[in-house]
Design a protein around this motif. Sequence first.
Motif, PDB file in Angstrom:
ATOM      1  N   GLU A 142      -2.861  -0.609   1.010  1.00  0.00           N
ATOM      2  CA  GLU A 142      -3.651  -1.503   0.005  1.00  0.00           C
ATOM      3  C   GLU A 142      -3.105  -2.721   0.002  1.00  0.00           C
ATOM      4  OE1 GLU A 142      -4.115  -1.635  -4.862  1.00  0.00           O
ATOM      5  OE2 GLU A 142      -3.008  -0.146  -3.878  1.00  0.00           O
ATOM      6  N   ALA A 143      -1.649  -2.989   0.165  1.00  0.00           N
ATOM      7  CA  ALA A 143      -1.019  -4.316   0.106  1.00  0.00           C
ATOM      8  C   ALA A 143      -1.160  -5.254   1.374  1.00  0.00           C
ATOM      9  CB  ALA A 143       0.686  -4.082   0.216  1.00  0.00           C
ATOM     10  N   GLU A 144      -1.554  -4.273   2.353  1.00  0.00           N
ATOM     11  CA  GLU A 144      -2.102  -5.063   3.633  1.00  0.00           C
ATOM     12  C   GLU A 144      -3.223  -5.460   3.852  1.00  0.00           C
ATOM     13  OE1 GLU A 144      -0.350  -6.061   6.635  1.00  0.00           O
ATOM     14  OE2 GLU A 144       1.212  -5.739   5.145  1.00  0.00           O
ATOM     15  N   VAL A 145      -4.262  -4.667   3.054  1.00  0.00           N
ATOM     16  CA  VAL A 145      -5.738  -5.199   2.903  1.00  0.00           C
ATOM     17  C   VAL A 145      -5.785  -6.317   1.946  1.00  0.00           C
ATOM     18  CG1 VAL A 145      -7.974  -4.665   1.728  1.00  0.00           C
ATOM     19  CG2 VAL A 145      -6.645  -3.017   3.218  1.00  0.00           C
ATOM     20  N   CYS A 146      -5.004  -6.470   0.906  1.00  0.00           N
ATOM     21  CA  CYS A 146      -4.780  -7.624   0.008  1.00  0.00           C
ATOM     22  C   CYS A 146      -4.235  -8.926   0.774  1.00  0.00           C
ATOM     23  CB  CYS A 146      -4.038  -7.445  -1.276  1.00  0.00           C
ATOM     24  SG  CYS A 146      -4.758  -6.323  -2.424  1.00  0.00           S
ATOM     25  N   ARG A 147      -3.336  -8.547   1.458  1.00  0.00           N
ATOM     26  CA  ARG A 147      -2.612  -9.903   2.474  1.00  0.00           C
ATOM     27  C   ARG A 147      -3.906 -10.201   3.556  1.00  0.00           C
ATOM     28  NH1 ARG A 147      -1.169 -10.889   7.064  1.00  0.00           N
ATOM     29  NH2 ARG A 147      -1.377  -8.724   8.052  1.00  0.00           N
ATOM     30  N   SER A 148      -4.612  -9.190   4.113  1.00  0.00           N
ATOM     31  CA  SER A 148      -5.499  -9.732   5.050  1.00  0.00           C
ATOM     32  C   SER A 148      -6.622 -10.424   4.510  1.00  0.00           C
ATOM     33  CB  SER A 148      -6.086  -8.578   5.714  1.00  0.00           C
ATOM     34  OG  SER A 148      -6.644  -7.854   4.919  1.00  0.00           O
ATOM     35  N   MET A 149      -6.898 -10.402   3.196  1.00  0.00           N
ATOM     36  CA  MET A 149      -7.713 -11.146   2.596  1.00  0.00           C
ATOM     37  C   MET A 149      -7.303 -12.567   1.761  1.00  0.00           C
ATOM     38  SD  MET A 149      -9.734  -7.980   0.824  1.00  0.00           S
ATOM     39  CE  MET A 149     -10.061  -8.653  -0.857  1.00  0.00           C
ATOM     40  N   GLY A 150      -5.977 -12.556   2.097  1.00  0.00           N
ATOM     41  CA  GLY A 150      -5.382 -14.105   1.578  1.00  0.00           C
ATOM     42  C   GLY A 150      -5.098 -13.704   0.295  1.00  0.00           C
ATOM     43  N   LEU A 151      -4.894 -12.693  -0.368  1.00  0.00           N
ATOM     44  CA  LEU A 151      -4.277 -12.325  -1.830  1.00  0.00           C
ATOM     45  C   LEU A 151      -3.004 -12.219  -1.618  1.00  0.00           C
ATOM     46  CD1 LEU A 151      -7.277 -10.143  -2.907  1.00  0.00           C
ATOM     47  CD2 LEU A 151      -6.933 -12.541  -3.560  1.00  0.00           C
ATOM     48  N   TYR A 152      -2.247 -12.943  -1.279  1.00  0.00           N
ATOM     49  CA  TYR A 152      -0.792 -12.789  -1.093  1.00  0.00           C
ATOM     50  C   TYR A 152      -0.005 -12.424  -2.358  1.00  0.00           C
ATOM     51  CZ  TYR A 152      -2.072 -15.270   3.179  1.00  0.00           C
ATOM     52  OH  TYR A 152      -2.464 -15.853   4.342  1.00  0.00           O
ATOM     53  N   GLY A 153      -0.262 -13.188  -3.498  1.00  0.00           N
ATOM     54  CA  GLY A 153       0.319 -12.534  -4.724  1.00  0.00           C
ATOM     55  C   GLY A 153       0.186 -11.113  -5.141  1.00  0.00           C
ATOM     56  N   ASP A 154      -1.135 -10.779  -4.956  1.00  0.00           N
ATOM     57  CA  ASP A 154      -1.222  -9.286  -5.275  1.00  0.00           C
ATOM     58  C   ASP A 154      -0.427  -8.266  -4.242  1.00  0.00           C
ATOM     59  OD1 ASP A 154      -3.145 -10.068  -7.307  1.00  0.00           O
ATOM     60  OD2 ASP A 154      -4.915  -9.717  -6.138  1.00  0.00           O
ATOM     61  N   SER A 155      -0.806  -8.742  -2.817  1.00  0.00           N
ATOM     62  CA  SER A 155       0.186  -7.994  -1.915  1.00  0.00           C
ATOM     63  C   SER A 155       1.535  -7.786  -2.315  1.00  0.00           C
ATOM     64  CB  SER A 155       0.026  -8.422  -0.702  1.00  0.00           C
ATOM     65  OG  SER A 155       0.473  -7.940   0.236  1.00  0.00           O
ATOM     66  N   LEU A 156       2.171  -9.050  -2.812  1.00  0.00           N
ATOM     67  CA  LEU A 156       3.572  -9.104  -3.326  1.00  0.00           C
ATOM     68  C   LEU A 156       3.651  -8.201  -4.321  1.00  0.00           C
ATOM     69  CD1 LEU A 156       6.437 -10.337  -2.645  1.00  0.00           C
ATOM     70  CD2 LEU A 156       5.692 -12.076  -4.166  1.00  0.00           C
ATOM     71  N   ASP A 157       2.909  -8.063  -5.159  1.00  0.00           N
ATOM     72  CA  ASP A 157       3.261  -7.345  -6.273  1.00  0.00           C
ATOM     73  C   ASP A 157       3.281  -5.819  -5.893  1.00  0.00           C
ATOM     74  OD1 ASP A 157       3.419  -9.502  -8.066  1.00  0.00           O
ATOM     75  OD2 ASP A 157       1.173  -9.283  -8.750  1.00  0.00           O
ATOM     76  N   ILE A 158       2.240  -5.413  -5.133  1.00  0.00           N
ATOM     77  CA  ILE A 158       2.099  -4.057  -4.766  1.00  0.00           C
ATOM     78  C   ILE A 158       3.435  -3.737  -3.735  1.00  0.00           C
ATOM     79  CG2 ILE A 158       0.928  -2.308  -3.037  1.00  0.00           C
ATOM     80  CD1 ILE A 158      -1.760  -4.136  -3.667  1.00  0.00           C
ATOM     81  N   TYR A 159       3.868  -4.524  -2.913  1.00  0.00           N
ATOM     82  CA  TYR A 159       5.011  -4.274  -2.145  1.00  0.00           C
ATOM     83  C   TYR A 159       6.327  -4.199  -2.991  1.00  0.00           C
ATOM     84  CZ  TYR A 159       3.177  -4.689   2.511  1.00  0.00           C
ATOM     85  OH  TYR A 159       2.516  -4.496   3.872  1.00  0.00           O
ATOM     86  N   GLU A 160       6.450  -4.854  -3.958  1.00  0.00           N
ATOM     87  CA  GLU A 160       7.505  -4.834  -5.309  1.00  0.00           C
ATOM     88  C   GLU A 160       7.374  -3.492  -5.677  1.00  0.00           C
ATOM     89  OE1 GLU A 160       7.432  -8.631  -7.182  1.00  0.00           O
ATOM     90  OE2 GLU A 160       8.658  -9.438  -5.509  1.00  0.00           O
ATOM     91  N   SER A 161       6.379  -2.997  -6.155  1.00  0.00           N
ATOM     92  CA  SER A 161       5.931  -1.944  -6.753  1.00  0.00           C
ATOM     93  C   SER A 161       6.414  -0.752  -5.882  1.00  0.00           C
ATOM     94  CB  SER A 161       4.830  -1.572  -7.416  1.00  0.00           C
ATOM     95  OG  SER A 161       3.730  -1.475  -6.279  1.00  0.00           O
ATOM     96  N   ILE A 162       6.163  -0.630  -4.548  1.00  0.00           N
ATOM     97  CA  ILE A 162       6.289   0.273  -3.686  1.00  0.00           C
ATOM     98  C   ILE A 162       7.895   0.558  -3.609  1.00  0.00           C
ATOM     99  CG2 ILE A 162       6.573   0.881  -1.130  1.00  0.00           C
ATOM    100  CD1 ILE A 162       3.816  -0.583  -0.988  1.00  0.00           C
TER     101      ILE A 162
END
Length: 65
Positions: free
Chosen positions: A11-31
């Motif tokens: 999920e984080a990688e999909v967000c990152r690939s779409m340019g949603l870096y903040g969302d991806s960062l939030d997901i990784y931090e929750s992981i």
Amino acid sequence: MITDIEARINEAEVCRSMGLYGDSLDIYESILSLVDPQDDHVQATIHKRINLLKIEIGDQEEVQP
């Protein structure tokens, strides 16, 4: 538990690939809260991706005033 972590990473990688870096960062931090503290390899991988995302976010902020 591992399947949940893998799903969240995807999920984080999909967000990152779409340019949603903040969302991806939030997901990784929750992981991080899901990963066993003794699982050094996964912890290191997640921290590495978090650091890379922070760099990408910083680069994006420099380009877009």
